[in-house]
Design an enzyme around this catalytic site. Sequence first.
Site, PDB file in Angstrom:
ATOM      1  N   ASP A  88       0.806  -1.222   0.000  1.00  0.00           N
ATOM      2  CA  ASP A  88       0.000   0.000   0.000  1.00  0.00           C
ATOM      3  C   ASP A  88       0.841   1.275   0.000  1.00  0.00           C
ATOM      4  O   ASP A  88       0.443   2.307   0.562  1.00  0.00           O
ATOM      5  CB  ASP A  88      -0.962   0.021   1.224  1.00  0.00           C
ATOM      6  CG  ASP A  88      -1.881  -1.178   1.225  1.00  0.00           C
ATOM      7  OD1 ASP A  88      -2.215  -1.663   0.132  1.00  0.00           O
ATOM      8  OD2 ASP A  88      -2.274  -1.624   2.323  1.00  0.00           O
TER       9      ASP A  88
ATOM     10  N   GLN B 112       1.963  -5.948  -3.271  1.00  0.00           N
ATOM     11  CA  GLN B 112       2.415  -6.029  -1.875  1.00  0.00           C
ATOM     12  C   GLN B 112       3.720  -5.236  -1.702  1.00  0.00           C
ATOM     13  O   GLN B 112       3.948  -4.316  -2.475  1.00  0.00           O
ATOM     14  CB  GLN B 112       2.583  -7.500  -1.429  1.00  0.00           C
ATOM     15  CG  GLN B 112       1.261  -8.258  -1.283  1.00  0.00           C
ATOM     16  CD  GLN B 112       0.725  -8.824  -2.583  1.00  0.00           C
ATOM     17  OE1 GLN B 112       1.439  -9.466  -3.326  1.00  0.00           O
ATOM     18  NE2 GLN B 112      -0.554  -8.590  -2.860  1.00  0.00           N
TER      19      GLN B 112
ATOM     20  N   SER C 217       5.044  12.345  -4.537  1.00  0.00           N
ATOM     21  CA  SER C 217       3.602  12.431  -4.729  1.00  0.00           C
ATOM     22  C   SER C 217       2.997  13.239  -3.583  1.00  0.00           C
ATOM     23  O   SER C 217       3.270  12.970  -2.412  1.00  0.00           O
ATOM     24  CB  SER C 217       3.034  11.012  -4.777  1.00  0.00           C
ATOM     25  OG  SER C 217       1.650  11.036  -4.777  1.00  0.00           O
ATOM     26  N   VAL C 218       2.179  14.231  -3.958  1.00  0.00           N
ATOM     27  CA  VAL C 218       1.628  15.142  -2.946  1.00  0.00           C
ATOM     28  C   VAL C 218       0.104  15.071  -2.874  1.00  0.00           C
ATOM     29  O   VAL C 218      -0.553  15.912  -2.266  1.00  0.00           O
ATOM     30  CB  VAL C 218       2.091  16.602  -3.208  1.00  0.00           C
ATOM     31  CG1 VAL C 218       3.585  16.746  -2.982  1.00  0.00           C
ATOM     32  CG2 VAL C 218       1.718  17.058  -4.624  1.00  0.00           C
TER      33      VAL C 218
ATOM     34  N   GLY D 137      -4.625  -4.348  -3.743  1.00  0.00           N
ATOM     35  CA  GLY D 137      -5.613  -3.305  -4.006  1.00  0.00           C
ATOM     36  C   GLY D 137      -4.841  -2.061  -4.379  1.00  0.00           C
ATOM     37  O   GLY D 137      -4.202  -1.446  -3.523  1.00  0.00           O
ATOM     38  N   HIS D 138      -4.813  -1.735  -5.671  1.00  0.00           N
ATOM     39  CA  HIS D 138      -4.028  -0.595  -6.153  1.00  0.00           C
ATOM     40  C   HIS D 138      -4.980   0.515  -6.568  1.00  0.00           C
ATOM     41  O   HIS D 138      -5.783   0.347  -7.479  1.00  0.00           O
ATOM     42  CB  HIS D 138      -3.135  -1.032  -7.324  1.00  0.00           C
ATOM     43  CG  HIS D 138      -2.130  -2.076  -6.940  1.00  0.00           C
ATOM     44  ND1 HIS D 138      -1.316  -2.706  -7.840  1.00  0.00           N
ATOM     45  CD2 HIS D 138      -1.798  -2.592  -5.732  1.00  0.00           C
ATOM     46  CE1 HIS D 138      -0.531  -3.566  -7.203  1.00  0.00           C
ATOM     47  NE2 HIS D 138      -0.816  -3.514  -5.927  1.00  0.00           N
TER      48      HIS D 138
ATOM     49  N   ARG E  45      -9.896  -2.586   6.042  1.00  0.00           N
ATOM     50  CA  ARG E  45      -9.384  -2.567   7.418  1.00  0.00           C
ATOM     51  C   ARG E  45      -8.580  -1.290   7.666  1.00  0.00           C
ATOM     52  O   ARG E  45      -7.972  -0.747   6.744  1.00  0.00           O
ATOM     53  CB  ARG E  45      -8.458  -3.777   7.654  1.00  0.00           C
ATOM     54  CG  ARG E  45      -9.164  -5.101   7.673  1.00  0.00           C
ATOM     55  CD  ARG E  45      -8.172  -6.250   7.835  1.00  0.00           C
ATOM     56  NE  ARG E  45      -7.350  -6.452   6.647  1.00  0.00           N
ATOM     57  CZ  ARG E  45      -6.388  -7.363   6.553  1.00  0.00           C
ATOM     58  NH1 ARG E  45      -6.094  -8.130   7.595  1.00  0.00           N
ATOM     59  NH2 ARG E  45      -5.702  -7.502   5.442  1.00  0.00           N
TER      60      ARG E  45
ATOM     61  N   LYS F 241       1.671   2.291  -4.983  1.00  0.00           N
ATOM     62  CA  LYS F 241       2.224   1.751  -6.234  1.00  0.00           C
ATOM     63  C   LYS F 241       1.273   2.017  -7.409  1.00  0.00           C
ATOM     64  O   LYS F 241       1.706   2.390  -8.502  1.00  0.00           O
ATOM     65  CB  LYS F 241       2.460   0.228  -6.103  1.00  0.00           C
ATOM     66  CG  LYS F 241       3.445  -0.146  -5.004  1.00  0.00           C
ATOM     67  CD  LYS F 241       3.607  -1.643  -4.890  1.00  0.00           C
ATOM     68  CE  LYS F 241       2.374  -2.367  -4.381  1.00  0.00           C
ATOM     69  NZ  LYS F 241       1.973  -2.024  -3.003  1.00  0.00           N
TER      70      LYS F 241
ATOM     71  N   THR G 183       3.058 -12.449   2.737  1.00  0.00           N
ATOM     72  CA  THR G 183       2.199 -13.075   1.750  1.00  0.00           C
ATOM     73  C   THR G 183       2.970 -14.268   1.169  1.00  0.00           C
ATOM     74  O   THR G 183       4.071 -14.591   1.641  1.00  0.00           O
ATOM     75  CB  THR G 183       1.715 -12.064   0.688  1.00  0.00           C
ATOM     76  OG1 THR G 183       0.707 -12.693  -0.105  1.00  0.00           O
ATOM     77  CG2 THR G 183       2.855 -11.567  -0.202  1.00  0.00           C
TER      78      THR G 183
HETATM   79  P1  GDP Z   1      -0.866   0.366  -3.486  1.00  0.00           P
HETATM   80  O1  GDP Z   1      -1.458  -0.923  -3.028  1.00  0.00           O
HETATM   81  O2  GDP Z   1       0.600   0.451  -3.244  1.00  0.00           O
HETATM   82  O3  GDP Z   1      -1.226   0.701  -4.905  1.00  0.00           O
HETATM   83  O4  GDP Z   1      -1.503   1.507  -2.558  1.00  0.00           O
HETATM   84  P2  GDP Z   1      -3.056   1.646  -2.148  1.00  0.00           P
HETATM   85  O5  GDP Z   1      -3.807   2.130  -3.312  1.00  0.00           O
HETATM   86  O6  GDP Z   1      -3.529   0.417  -1.477  1.00  0.00           O
HETATM   87  O7  GDP Z   1      -2.942   2.739  -1.018  1.00  0.00           O
HETATM   88  C1  GDP Z   1      -2.362   3.971  -1.244  1.00  0.00           C
HETATM   89  C2  GDP Z   1      -3.394   5.047  -0.880  1.00  0.00           C
HETATM   90  O8  GDP Z   1      -2.747   6.291  -0.880  1.00  0.00           O
HETATM   91  C3  GDP Z   1      -4.527   5.161  -1.883  1.00  0.00           C
HETATM   92  O9  GDP Z   1      -5.674   5.570  -1.205  1.00  0.00           O
HETATM   93  C4  GDP Z   1      -4.041   6.256  -2.828  1.00  0.00           C
HETATM   94  O10 GDP Z   1      -5.102   6.927  -3.474  1.00  0.00           O
HETATM   95  C5  GDP Z   1      -3.359   7.155  -1.844  1.00  0.00           C
HETATM   96  N1  GDP Z   1      -2.265   7.967  -2.355  1.00  0.00           N
HETATM   97  C6  GDP Z   1      -1.230   7.618  -3.157  1.00  0.00           C
HETATM   98  N2  GDP Z   1      -0.345   8.632  -3.226  1.00  0.00           N
HETATM   99  C7  GDP Z   1      -0.851   9.633  -2.478  1.00  0.00           C
HETATM  100  C8  GDP Z   1      -0.387  10.928  -2.111  1.00  0.00           C
HETATM  101  O11 GDP Z   1       0.698  11.358  -2.491  1.00  0.00           O
HETATM  102  N3  GDP Z   1      -1.181  11.656  -1.285  1.00  0.00           N
HETATM  103  C9  GDP Z   1      -2.364  11.210  -0.822  1.00  0.00           C
HETATM  104  N4  GDP Z   1      -3.088  12.003  -0.047  1.00  0.00           N
HETATM  105  N5  GDP Z   1      -2.825  10.006  -1.112  1.00  0.00           N
HETATM  106  C10 GDP Z   1      -2.064   9.213  -1.910  1.00  0.00           C
HETATM  107  P1  IMO Z   2      -0.961  -4.173  -2.265  1.00  0.00           P
HETATM  108  O1  IMO Z   2      -0.525  -4.738  -3.583  1.00  0.00           O
HETATM  109  C1  IMO Z   2      -0.944  -4.532   2.043  1.00  0.00           C
HETATM  110  C2  IMO Z   2      -0.974  -8.557   3.696  1.00  0.00           C
HETATM  111  C3  IMO Z   2      -2.193  -9.013   4.460  1.00  0.00           C
HETATM  112  C4  IMO Z   2      -1.528  -9.934   5.462  1.00  0.00           C
HETATM  113  C5  IMO Z   2      -0.435 -10.606   4.627  1.00  0.00           C
HETATM  114  C6  IMO Z   2      -0.850 -11.956   4.054  1.00  0.00           C
HETATM  115  O2  IMO Z   2      -2.244  -3.459  -2.306  1.00  0.00           O
HETATM  116  O3  IMO Z   2       0.152  -3.396  -1.637  1.00  0.00           O
HETATM  117  P2  IMO Z   2      -2.460 -12.660   2.053  1.00  0.00           P
HETATM  118  O4  IMO Z   2      -3.916 -12.383   1.845  1.00  0.00           O
HETATM  119  O5  IMO Z   2      -1.575 -12.147   0.987  1.00  0.00           O
HETATM  120  O6  IMO Z   2      -2.176 -14.087   2.396  1.00  0.00           O
HETATM  121  O7  IMO Z   2      -2.107 -11.840   3.411  1.00  0.00           O
HETATM  122  O8  IMO Z   2      -0.158  -9.721   3.576  1.00  0.00           O
HETATM  123  N1  IMO Z   2      -1.238  -8.071   2.321  1.00  0.00           N
HETATM  124  C7  IMO Z   2      -1.171  -6.792   1.969  1.00  0.00           C
HETATM  125  N2  IMO Z   2      -0.974  -5.691   2.717  1.00  0.00           N
HETATM  126  N3  IMO Z   2      -1.080  -4.424   0.714  1.00  0.00           N
HETATM  127  C8  IMO Z   2      -1.254  -5.529  -0.050  1.00  0.00           C
HETATM  128  O9  IMO Z   2      -1.251  -5.483  -1.392  1.00  0.00           O
HETATM  129  C9  IMO Z   2      -1.355  -6.774   0.583  1.00  0.00           C
HETATM  130  N4  IMO Z   2      -1.552  -8.042   0.143  1.00  0.00           N
HETATM  131  C10 IMO Z   2      -1.458  -8.825   1.222  1.00  0.00           C
HETATM  132  O10 IMO Z   2      -2.838  -7.933   5.080  1.00  0.00           O
HETATM  133  O11 IMO Z   2      -0.888  -9.193   6.459  1.00  0.00           O
HETATM  134 MG    MG Z   3      -2.945  -1.601  -1.760  1.00  0.00          MG
END
Ligand code: GDP
Ligand code: IMO
Ligand code: MG
Length: 469
Positions: A62, A270, A458-459, A89-90, A348, A65, A285
């Site tokens: 998270d 991840q 990123s801002v 979840g991207h 969560r 990416k 994972t």
């Molecule tokens: P990923 O799994 O690495 O793609 O990240 P996620 O999408 O799960 O979580 C990143 C969160 O941060 C998302 O809600 C994005 O919309 C948000 N996000 C990414 N870059 C920025 C940033 O520079 N500022 C803010 N406020 N939100 C950001």
């Molecule tokens: P992105 O690509 C954050 C975490 C789960 C748990 C562990 C194992 O969005 O960054 P799993 O379901 O893979 O067996 O869970 O890994 N986890 C993540 N945490 N971002 C993810 O993906 C994750 N994918 C799995 O919360 O701790």
């Molecule tokens: Mg994510």
Amino acid sequence: MPFNGSSRRLFIGRKISCAAMPLTYYLWASPDCVPKDASGKFFAHFRFHMANTILVGMQWGDEGKGKIIDVLTARTDIVVRSQGGNNAGHTVIHRGLKYVLHLIPSGILRHRKICVIGNGVVIDPVALVTEIDGLRRLGVNIDKNLLISDCAHLVLPYHRLLDEQRELRRGRIGTTKRGIGPAYGDKAARTGLRVSDLMQPIVFSKKLQAKIVENNRILQALGAKPISFRDVNETYLAAGKKLRPYVTNTVVYLHRAMDRGKQILFEGAQGTFLDIDHGTYPYVTSSNTTAGGACTGTGVPPHRMDRVVGVMKAYSTRVGDGALPTEDAQLAQMFHNLGREFGATTGRKRRCGWFDAVATRYAGMINGIDEVAITNLDGLDQVDPIRICVGYQLHGKRLDVPPCDATQLANCEPVYEEVAGWNTSINRARKFSQLPSAARKYVRYLSELAGGKLSMVSVGPARGETIVL
Ligand code: GDP
Ligand code: IMO
Ligand code: MG
């Protein structure tokens, strides 16, 4: 042109303007393979090898990416996922709409870009069909721009149920309950079903029946309900039929594309500390989330990779169990009150903490990070002073790398440095020079600690809210 899997000497005859060239590119020309025209003159037949980029998360997932991939996709031709499944979840925010991608690469929102789900990904076909339908409803075109590897393994309902059952017991990991661990378990045990099986209904049904008999025994022993072969068979074959147009040998596709000079972006899912080998085992994972996973999960060899971009948040977050040495309840509360840091897949609350340079330095080493993209810098707008963890203290000893053992890591005390905050909103900055001096110093320091060149800040969550250095 006939496919020639390993050749570095194929050519393209396409014009490439200098402005479109990325910073790193190579030009190979081998005289013995350069064809000549009737008068014996050389055609301009060279093979331009443009930058292939691996993008990885440097923390616990998270990191943002999805957003960075979406930005980088503008300069690439193909985006490929190499590992993980719909545990990812991207988030991509585009024109005010929020898209959360789980299995489909985050490049899908850009026109004329090809998205590939590689052999290393584990695919829940029903979830994938739902994701495709959902994106189509939002107006996203999904047609010839999506390819799925026939070698990718399938996630089946018994994987999800086993994942759920294990999570009810002691030693839980805090998984996403998407069946990822059991699916990779079957793959390693050589008892998994693959996309190629799903494309052959008779073969699939036969293999599925045997697997369901076996897994129903396990589920019943765990006190869970058995599953019906007929239901699963029907639903999966229906999903398989919908996915059939996208299924192909993606290894051959990627190699042919590279031979035509196409650039590939390898989208990590991840993060480094969730890697099955290098992460905080067992709280990880089940795939290789680090740079090496991009090769095994796509069939693109290491010598074709040109750079590795690491994405890291300006602070730390983790969702699920396991140590987060810099965890800070107050920081978490502040983010949650602002409506930030909730999981994109499970909703969560993410655990939050200060930036951990011990972890990111190690991530820099494992992934061979060339460049870093720092996200969510705006999250610290109102935080002053800001803490940075520069070492761990374990039983009176200073550690500069995270210990391998989960209990030892949980007992590590962070050693902090404090730096000044900037106490102002940075959301409108579009150039590095527009950031307050304290923010500039902070990101420079973080990238120095992580051992990579700072290439993006990123801002804000939207595409435009990005500073490219
Ligand atoms: P990923 O799994 O690495 O793609 O990240 P996620 O999408 O799960 O979580 C990143 C969160 O941060 C998302 O809600 C994005 O919309 C948000 N996000 C990414 N870059 C920025 C940033 O520079 N500022 C803010 N406020 N939100 C950001
Ligand atoms: P992105 O690509 C954050 C975490 C789960 C748990 C562990 C194992 O969005 O960054 P799993 O379901 O893979 O067996 O869970 O890994 N986890 C993540 N945490 N971002 C993810 O993906 C994750 N994918 C799995 O919360 O701790
Ligand atoms: Mg994510």
